[in-house]
Design an enzyme around this catalytic site. Structure first.
Site, PDB file in Angstrom:
ATOM      1  N   ARG A  50       0.856  -1.203   0.000  1.00  0.00           N
ATOM      2  CA  ARG A  50       0.000   0.000   0.000  1.00  0.00           C
ATOM      3  C   ARG A  50       0.884   1.243   0.000  1.00  0.00           C
ATOM      4  O   ARG A  50       0.654   2.187  -0.736  1.00  0.00           O
ATOM      5  CB  ARG A  50      -0.948   0.010   1.216  1.00  0.00           C
ATOM      6  CG  ARG A  50      -1.612   1.366   1.425  1.00  0.00           C
ATOM      7  CD  ARG A  50      -2.910   1.341   2.220  1.00  0.00           C
ATOM      8  NE  ARG A  50      -2.885   0.474   3.388  1.00  0.00           N
ATOM      9  CZ  ARG A  50      -2.195   0.706   4.514  1.00  0.00           C
ATOM     10  NH1 ARG A  50      -1.463   1.808   4.629  1.00  0.00           N
ATOM     11  NH2 ARG A  50      -2.228  -0.148   5.516  1.00  0.00           N
ATOM     12  N   TYR A 102     -16.709  16.042 -15.253  1.00  0.00           N
ATOM     13  CA  TYR A 102     -17.143  14.643 -15.246  1.00  0.00           C
ATOM     14  C   TYR A 102     -18.217  14.439 -14.168  1.00  0.00           C
ATOM     15  O   TYR A 102     -18.074  14.940 -13.047  1.00  0.00           O
ATOM     16  CB  TYR A 102     -15.915  13.771 -14.963  1.00  0.00           C
ATOM     17  CG  TYR A 102     -16.207  12.299 -14.895  1.00  0.00           C
ATOM     18  CD1 TYR A 102     -16.530  11.591 -16.044  1.00  0.00           C
ATOM     19  CD2 TYR A 102     -16.170  11.620 -13.685  1.00  0.00           C
ATOM     20  CE1 TYR A 102     -16.808  10.238 -15.979  1.00  0.00           C
ATOM     21  CE2 TYR A 102     -16.433  10.265 -13.619  1.00  0.00           C
ATOM     22  CZ  TYR A 102     -16.759   9.585 -14.769  1.00  0.00           C
ATOM     23  OH  TYR A 102     -17.030   8.242 -14.703  1.00  0.00           O
ATOM     24  N   ASP A 174      -8.044  18.163 -14.668  1.00  0.00           N
ATOM     25  CA  ASP A 174      -8.285  16.774 -15.058  1.00  0.00           C
ATOM     26  C   ASP A 174      -7.875  16.674 -16.530  1.00  0.00           C
ATOM     27  O   ASP A 174      -8.529  17.238 -17.405  1.00  0.00           O
ATOM     28  CB  ASP A 174      -9.775  16.455 -14.852  1.00  0.00           C
ATOM     29  CG  ASP A 174     -10.124  15.005 -15.186  1.00  0.00           C
ATOM     30  OD1 ASP A 174      -9.452  14.406 -16.044  1.00  0.00           O
ATOM     31  OD2 ASP A 174     -11.097  14.476 -14.598  1.00  0.00           O
ATOM     32  N   LYS A 199      -8.880   5.588 -19.456  1.00  0.00           N
ATOM     33  CA  LYS A 199      -9.231   6.055 -20.792  1.00  0.00           C
ATOM     34  C   LYS A 199      -8.037   5.945 -21.738  1.00  0.00           C
ATOM     35  O   LYS A 199      -7.558   4.853 -21.970  1.00  0.00           O
ATOM     36  CB  LYS A 199      -9.793   7.482 -20.695  1.00  0.00           C
ATOM     37  CG  LYS A 199     -10.775   7.679 -19.518  1.00  0.00           C
ATOM     38  CD  LYS A 199     -12.064   6.888 -19.647  1.00  0.00           C
ATOM     39  CE  LYS A 199     -12.911   6.856 -18.385  1.00  0.00           C
ATOM     40  NZ  LYS A 199     -13.258   8.143 -17.794  1.00  0.00           N
TER      41      LYS A 199
HETATM   42  C1  PLP Z   1     -13.801   8.552 -16.503  1.00  0.00           C
HETATM   43  C2  PLP Z   1     -13.429   9.871 -15.985  1.00  0.00           C
HETATM   44  C3  PLP Z   1     -13.170  10.069 -14.632  1.00  0.00           C
HETATM   45  C4  PLP Z   1     -13.362   8.970 -13.606  1.00  0.00           C
HETATM   46  O1  PLP Z   1     -12.417   7.966 -13.774  1.00  0.00           O
HETATM   47  P1  PLP Z   1     -12.661   6.418 -13.406  1.00  0.00           P
HETATM   48  O2  PLP Z   1     -11.401   5.770 -13.831  1.00  0.00           O
HETATM   49  O3  PLP Z   1     -13.867   5.965 -14.164  1.00  0.00           O
HETATM   50  O4  PLP Z   1     -12.889   6.363 -11.936  1.00  0.00           O
HETATM   51  C5  PLP Z   1     -12.758  11.324 -14.224  1.00  0.00           C
HETATM   52  N1  PLP Z   1     -12.613  12.337 -15.102  1.00  0.00           N
HETATM   53  C6  PLP Z   1     -12.864  12.185 -16.418  1.00  0.00           C
HETATM   54  C7  PLP Z   1     -12.684  13.332 -17.331  1.00  0.00           C
HETATM   55  C8  PLP Z   1     -13.277  10.949 -16.910  1.00  0.00           C
HETATM   56  O5  PLP Z   1     -13.529  10.814 -18.207  1.00  0.00           O
END
Ligand code: PLP
Length: 386
Positions: A50, A102, A174, A199
């Site tokens: 961890r 998001y 982000d 992604k």
């Molecule tokens: C998918 C997404 C998230 C969340 O991420 P997870 O891996 O699904 O927890 C946060 N910000 C953006 C822009 C996203 O597309």
């Protein structure tokens, strides 16, 4: 010592390359929870997975290098990464967020952090002057996405960083939609970069992961503490998969973007399409700002069909493009933000920020552009209400 200059090479050789002991060109998967200590009071530099794991550490070093930061942190999901960043704040603090963040980011603030007295307000972060006036003494951070989800609105990263510095608060970006291959917010002065690595970074729709990168040493120490204390870490096998995905990020994104441009141009000239949102089109909102801060318009686009096209029929007529949440995989994915990714945002708020029930979001994959366009074309035709 670095023997390369460009990000295309850093994607493959960055962070910690291979395994010194054996010459393996890939970092081994250290599938272990704990590490034996040679004697009382001494350890090998690793104690418990961890706190730190060599495979995860290689990934963390890699993302820090790619984003131009000094420290990276890997989490079990993008939301775990965002939760760790939000854990920096205290009761009474308030965070300003872009109006198109998001859905999950909105939800965790609205339903979880609100319970701890951490407030938020939704702002148009594209209007820097108006935003600057919203910085009251309780505001401790600005959290943005650019392009933002799902209308691909562009926010000026340098402008946000300037406002944050002037008010001595944190700026958080982000960078999921762009990745460091196309945009590096820390180089524009942003304090904290977060990613859903699920992604484009992972890139194959086969893992869920999140990353955080910072430049400042104090922030890095605080985040390391939060990561270890709250424990939402990424496992060794997924860390390995993510390193593997990142190696091909450059070639994948080149193709993603090439296909997205073609799909955007096709949709733009189509009589059934009311509006196309794609930051790579010269008449898009924020086109010039995006051009200044990113390599290109990325590979996400949204569009709206005219009312005489049946959305449900459109989705069911697609044969190549998959109806699914998520984005950034090799395969083209399409979704209906109002009922899927952004369903957790109340109806009135959705209308106010432009997430209409006719809006369609497309993550353009790396199949043949002709096949993607043919699928869109046929589905639009079949969905026309005669
Ligand atoms: C998918 C997404 C998230 C969340 O991420 P997870 O891996 O699904 O927890 C946060 N910000 C953006 C822009 C996203 O597309």
């Amino acid at each position: 010592m670095k023997n390369y200059n460009d990000i295309e090479s850093a994607l493959i050789h960055g962070g910690i390359y291979g395994d010194e002991k054996t010459g393996a060109v890939n970092v081994p998967i250290y599938q272990t929870s704990t590490f034996e200590q040679p004697e009382l009071g001494h350890n090998t530099g690793w104690e418990y997975s961890r706190t730190g794991n060599p495979t995860r550490a290689a990934l963390e070093a890699l993302i820090a290098e790619l984003e131009g930061g000094t420290a990276g942190f890997a989490f079990g999901s993008g939301m775990a990464a965002i939760t760790a960043v939000l854990s920096l704040f205290h009761t009474g603090d308030k965070i300003l967020i872009s109006s198109n963040v998001y859905g999950g980011t909105f939800r965790v603030l609205d339903k979880i952090f609100s319970n701890f007295g951490i407030g938020y307000s939704i702002e148009d972060t594209t209007d820097l002057e108006a935003l600057d006036k919203k910085i009251t003494p309780d505001v401790k951070a600005i959290l943005i996405e650019t392009p933002a989800n799902p209308l691909l609105t562009i926010t000026d990263l340098e402008g946000i960083a300037d406002i944050a510095k002037r008010h001595n608060i944190l700026s958080i970006a982000d960078n999921t939609f762009m990745t460091p291959y196309l945009q590096r917010p820390i180089e524009q002065g942003i304090d904290i970069v977060v990613h859903s690595a699920t992604k484009y970074l992972g890139g194959h729709s086969d893992l869920v992961a999140g990353l955080v990168v910072v430049h400042d040493k104090n922030l890095s120490e605080r985040l390391a503490f939060i990561q270890n204390a709250t424990g939402g870490v990424l496992g060794p096998f997924d860390s390995f998969l993510l390193i593997r995905g990142i190696k091909t990020l450059g070639v994948r994104l080149d193709r993603h973007v090439e296909n997205a441009k073609k799909a955007a141009e096709f949709l733009k000239q189509h009589k059934a399409v009311k509006k196309v949102y794609y930051p790579g089109l010269p008449d898009a909102q924020g086109y010039e700002i995006n051009k200044k801060q990113a390599k290109n318009g990325g590979a996400m686009l949204s569009f709206e069909l005219y009312e005489n096209y049946d959305i449900k029929k459109f989705f069911s007529s697609l044969k190549l493009i998959a109806l699914a949440e998520s984005l950034g995989g090799a395969e083209s994915l399409i979704c209906h933000p109002a009922s899927m990714t952004h369903a957790s945002i109340p109806y009135e708020t959705r209308q106010k920020v432009g997430i209409t029930d006719g809006l369609i979001r497309l993550s353009v994959g790396i199949e043949s552009a002709d096949d993607i366009i043919a699928d869109l074309s046929r589905a639009i035709e079949e969905s026309e209400v005669k």
